[in-house]
Enzyme design. Sequence first.
Site, mmCIF file in Angstrom:
data_model
loop_
_atom_site.group_PDB
_atom_site.id
_atom_site.type_symbol
_atom_site.label_atom_id
_atom_site.label_comp_id
_atom_site.label_asym_id
_atom_site.label_seq_id
_atom_site.Cartn_x
_atom_site.Cartn_y
_atom_site.Cartn_z
ATOM 1 N N GLU A 120 23.321 48.843 81.370
ATOM 2 C CA GLU A 120 23.905 47.886 80.231
ATOM 3 C C GLU A 120 24.590 48.495 78.899
ATOM 4 O O GLU A 120 25.436 47.996 78.430
ATOM 5 C CB GLU A 120 22.933 46.640 80.050
ATOM 6 C CG GLU A 120 22.362 45.954 81.198
ATOM 7 C CD GLU A 120 23.535 45.432 81.910
ATOM 8 O OE1 GLU A 120 24.626 45.071 81.506
ATOM 9 O OE2 GLU A 120 23.247 45.003 83.186
ATOM 10 N N GLY A 169 26.896 36.222 82.172
ATOM 11 C CA GLY A 169 28.168 35.373 82.330
ATOM 12 C C GLY A 169 28.876 35.995 83.461
ATOM 13 O O GLY A 169 29.879 35.476 84.110
ATOM 14 N N ALA A 170 28.285 37.265 83.766
ATOM 15 C CA ALA A 170 29.061 38.243 85.001
ATOM 16 C C ALA A 170 28.289 39.198 85.582
ATOM 17 O O ALA A 170 27.137 39.461 84.777
ATOM 18 C CB ALA A 170 30.374 38.881 84.399
ATOM 19 N N MET A 171 28.447 39.444 86.776
ATOM 20 C CA MET A 171 27.497 40.415 87.416
ATOM 21 C C MET A 171 28.353 41.573 88.201
ATOM 22 O O MET A 171 29.213 41.238 88.839
ATOM 23 C CB MET A 171 26.608 39.541 88.544
ATOM 24 C CG MET A 171 25.736 40.392 89.251
ATOM 25 S SD MET A 171 24.905 41.566 88.395
ATOM 26 C CE MET A 171 24.394 42.712 89.687
ATOM 27 N N GLU A 172 27.834 42.823 88.391
ATOM 28 C CA GLU A 172 28.752 43.802 88.435
ATOM 29 C C GLU A 172 28.632 44.319 89.957
ATOM 30 O O GLU A 172 28.599 45.393 90.551
ATOM 31 C CB GLU A 172 28.286 45.008 87.678
ATOM 32 C CG GLU A 172 26.777 45.557 88.120
ATOM 33 C CD GLU A 172 25.987 45.104 87.160
ATOM 34 O OE1 GLU A 172 24.888 45.678 86.845
ATOM 35 O OE2 GLU A 172 26.015 44.059 86.400
ATOM 36 N N ASN A 173 28.281 43.153 90.971
ATOM 37 C CA ASN A 173 28.362 43.410 92.455
ATOM 38 C C ASN A 173 29.531 44.533 92.777
ATOM 39 O O ASN A 173 30.603 44.405 92.297
ATOM 40 C CB ASN A 173 28.409 42.239 93.324
ATOM 41 C CG ASN A 173 27.604 41.164 92.646
ATOM 42 O OD1 ASN A 173 26.468 41.288 92.610
ATOM 43 N ND2 ASN A 173 28.425 40.162 92.256
ATOM 44 N N HIS A 205 33.422 45.650 80.800
ATOM 45 C CA HIS A 205 32.167 45.746 81.039
ATOM 46 C C HIS A 205 31.533 45.954 82.479
ATOM 47 O O HIS A 205 31.085 46.975 82.917
ATOM 48 C CB HIS A 205 31.323 44.607 80.458
ATOM 49 C CG HIS A 205 29.843 44.868 80.358
ATOM 50 N ND1 HIS A 205 29.263 45.292 79.332
ATOM 51 C CD2 HIS A 205 28.867 44.625 81.429
ATOM 52 C CE1 HIS A 205 27.839 45.345 79.463
ATOM 53 N NE2 HIS A 205 27.657 44.763 80.879
ATOM 54 N N GLU A 206 32.106 45.183 83.386
ATOM 55 C CA GLU A 206 31.668 45.152 84.647
ATOM 56 C C GLU A 206 32.117 46.077 85.563
ATOM 57 O O GLU A 206 31.539 46.624 86.558
ATOM 58 C CB GLU A 206 32.078 43.753 85.260
ATOM 59 C CG GLU A 206 31.318 42.272 84.797
ATOM 60 C CD GLU A 206 29.751 42.571 84.380
ATOM 61 O OE1 GLU A 206 28.927 43.152 85.352
ATOM 62 O OE2 GLU A 206 29.615 41.961 83.430
#
Length: 881
Positions: free
Chosen positions: A354, A295-299, A331-332
């Site tokens: 994670e 759902g999301a990505m921590e770039n 979270h991200e």
Amino acid sequence: MQRRLIATAVLALAAACALPVHAAPRPVAPMVTTQLPRSAVPRHYEVVIAPDAVAGTFAGKVTITLDIIAPTDAITLNAADLAFTRATLAAAGGKAQDARTSVDAAAQTASFTFARRLAPGRYKLALDYTGVIGTQAAGLFSLDYATKDGKKRALYTQFENSDARRMIPSWDEPFYKATFALSADVPASDAAVSNMPIVRRTLLSDGRTRVVFAQSPKMSTYLLFFGLGDFERVTKMAEGTELGVVTRRGGTGQAAFVLNESAAILKEYNDYFGVRYPLPKLDNVAAPGRSQFFGAMENWGAIFTFEYAMLLDPAISTQQDRQEAFATVAHEMAHQWFGDLVTMAWWDDLWLNEGFASWMENRMMTRLHPEWNTALNVVSVHDRAMLRDAMVTTHPVVQRIDTVEQASQAFDDITYQKGESVIRMLENYVGETAWRDGVRAYMRKHKYGNTVSDDLWASIEKAAGKPVKGIAHDFTLQPGVPLVRVGAPVCTNGESVVLLTQGEYSRDQPSRKPLTWQVPVVAQTLGSAKQARTVVTKGQATLSVPGCGALVVNAGQNGYYRTLYSPQAFDALSVQFGALAPVDQLGLLSDSWALGLAGLAPIDNLLDLAAGTPERADPQVLAKLTDVFMQIHALYGTDSPRRQRFDNYAIARLAPVLARIGWDADSGEAQTVASLRADLIEALGAFQHAPTLGEAQRRYLALQREPGSVPAALRQPVLAVVARNNDVAGWAALRAAAKAEKTPMVKDQLYMLLASVEDKGLSERALELALTDEPGATNSAAMVRQVAQHAPELAFDFALANIAKMNTRIDESSRSRFFPSLATSSGDPAMVAKVQQYAAANLTEGSRGDAQTAVAEIKDRIKVRQERLPEIDGWLARHAR
């Protein structure tokens, strides 16, 4: 797909400063894992990307500054779906030499061979190449979305775990950190975003603009980001950092919540980690569509999130949506430290990213929004982990990863939820201050570097001044769930003395010899404010607890274990269930349900607690009860007479709760009540409660006449009830609404509702619709999975019958997960063979983990139906009116 074996050896790294050619770099790194030859190490990437969104292709140029650390005549790096047109190598101040290029598509590598053997030293490798813009979230990909002015297309990247190689030939592994200088040649009317701010724009002769981004810090390839489209951006300064939210044009009005919460979260994280966020800006980039994988990505500096997980539309968003949006951002943003600043050396230790981000998101919700009462989430978190961890197919938190597919499968409930639960338990064991001090020391020591789990344990142990590593190893290096058996307490001189023995909670291996853990235990008697603590070692411990009331073991529910009380100890708690703290009520309900399903305790324990739960219990306790009733409803499957008898009982328990809190919110009601209301409406609709069905239909018709007539908090549950029970005419009307909708987030939601219908014929129509272009390429897999929630056999058979088309709508590295996931809620014995046949025909041996888990869950559901449902039938016969 060919399985790639990984060697583990010493990787020598060059010093950070520039080295003269032929000067041997100084080795400074310990043992690391890599799939690539160890002769070269990247230091800096200078990248120019020229995407053609219409054609679905891009051209790229990259100059990689690298160190040769062992004599070699070839350089091998990662590349996937790239075609090379030029490759040259030059030493500092030297003449460039051409390279012969060879590509291994199966291994996802490209090798560049040179006529002369390369001596150790610093070089620059220059590559020209072309690639493909995909339609699923892997590498550089496109997302199409509807607007009032017609369809538009935006570009984004998704590189975790191993897809940076689809846009940039690179050392695409977490250990190979380097700096990046990214430029992009783009249409002048489009906005571009990356990890770092734009430092220069130059108009090109062909009318495009070259956008140049500032150089990034040293980071792993999977954290690089690029986005391009008709974007808007809103900003806010906080803690010296420019925070931004980037949306499609017209979407920034839904971004205020996330932007404001980001400022509060950043302040907390700067303090907690003891190292300030190091980049000049931090964007949250919202994109339409979805992925079946994430759902999301921590770039780093440019977090990517699908709109449904971040933006809040006042017309449709609920309190639950607000909490989930906060959780996603928290979270991200936690990853900007745990994962980005300090990165695991290899995917074996993915949980360091994670598990910690999951723990921090819940910590932030509790700290910044106490009114949400999310401290009780600890029970649902460890429940999710234990559901997976109690199966024969589980794995340790720290697990061996050998392939790209295995890395993809590592993003599971063990890595996230068990990782979070273990962290919470260890923090509770050493104390909040010692834990924070250990984390701060870890961040300071390893920033811009890579770690393994023992690096963290060393920092925590030093800060706490007490042994941690042994307990941590027990819970992260071996799989499974401890079971703490509680004997009958004996009251002596105002203290309850109890024997604790440690076994193992297993759902599908009742006779297995239990593993041994060192288990930190906290216990408390009802009515006493004092707690007692011990560590169960070598299988048992005797604990003296102040007070002589009913005894709660795992008080506060911070421990990662199941608690099995003796009949005497359980009866004492059951009698006073309403007096327990809500978190311990949840814990007792959760353990009773899990142990009952596994046959380790009577299922009557759970049903007796459910019958005795006060109607005015904490909303989250009532929500747990609602969830358990929904699970039992699903277990009965198509056995209508038996299911109806249970449904009638569930209605008798839950309908009065909904009648008490009402359909419409009272002024000032607790936010947990709003969430409970939605749960009750959907559950009672599933149980075919006539008044609930009627009221949902009435409000749905009002919504059709006047869109604002139904509050946003009720829109989702009302639509869910109506969509689940739709007939042919209703389904067709809902589809027409979905086709006409121009807001991407609402449009996606309507297509998911079309796939939630329980009528078999309409479910088949939803599956057929999923494979057309109408719902959008990223919604296809999600619709099939939605059908699988209530018709797993139908969805699985359909997906396999259309496997070629399905594969074009699934992230490539996620295919080994997607098809088995469709079968997990089945209780049909025939599905076991179907999943096994799919795995044998389509998956390598090393990528069958999810398929094996699906088989184990199907077998477990069959056993539960055979052994537990008769017990529930018997309880209903004795208690239900």
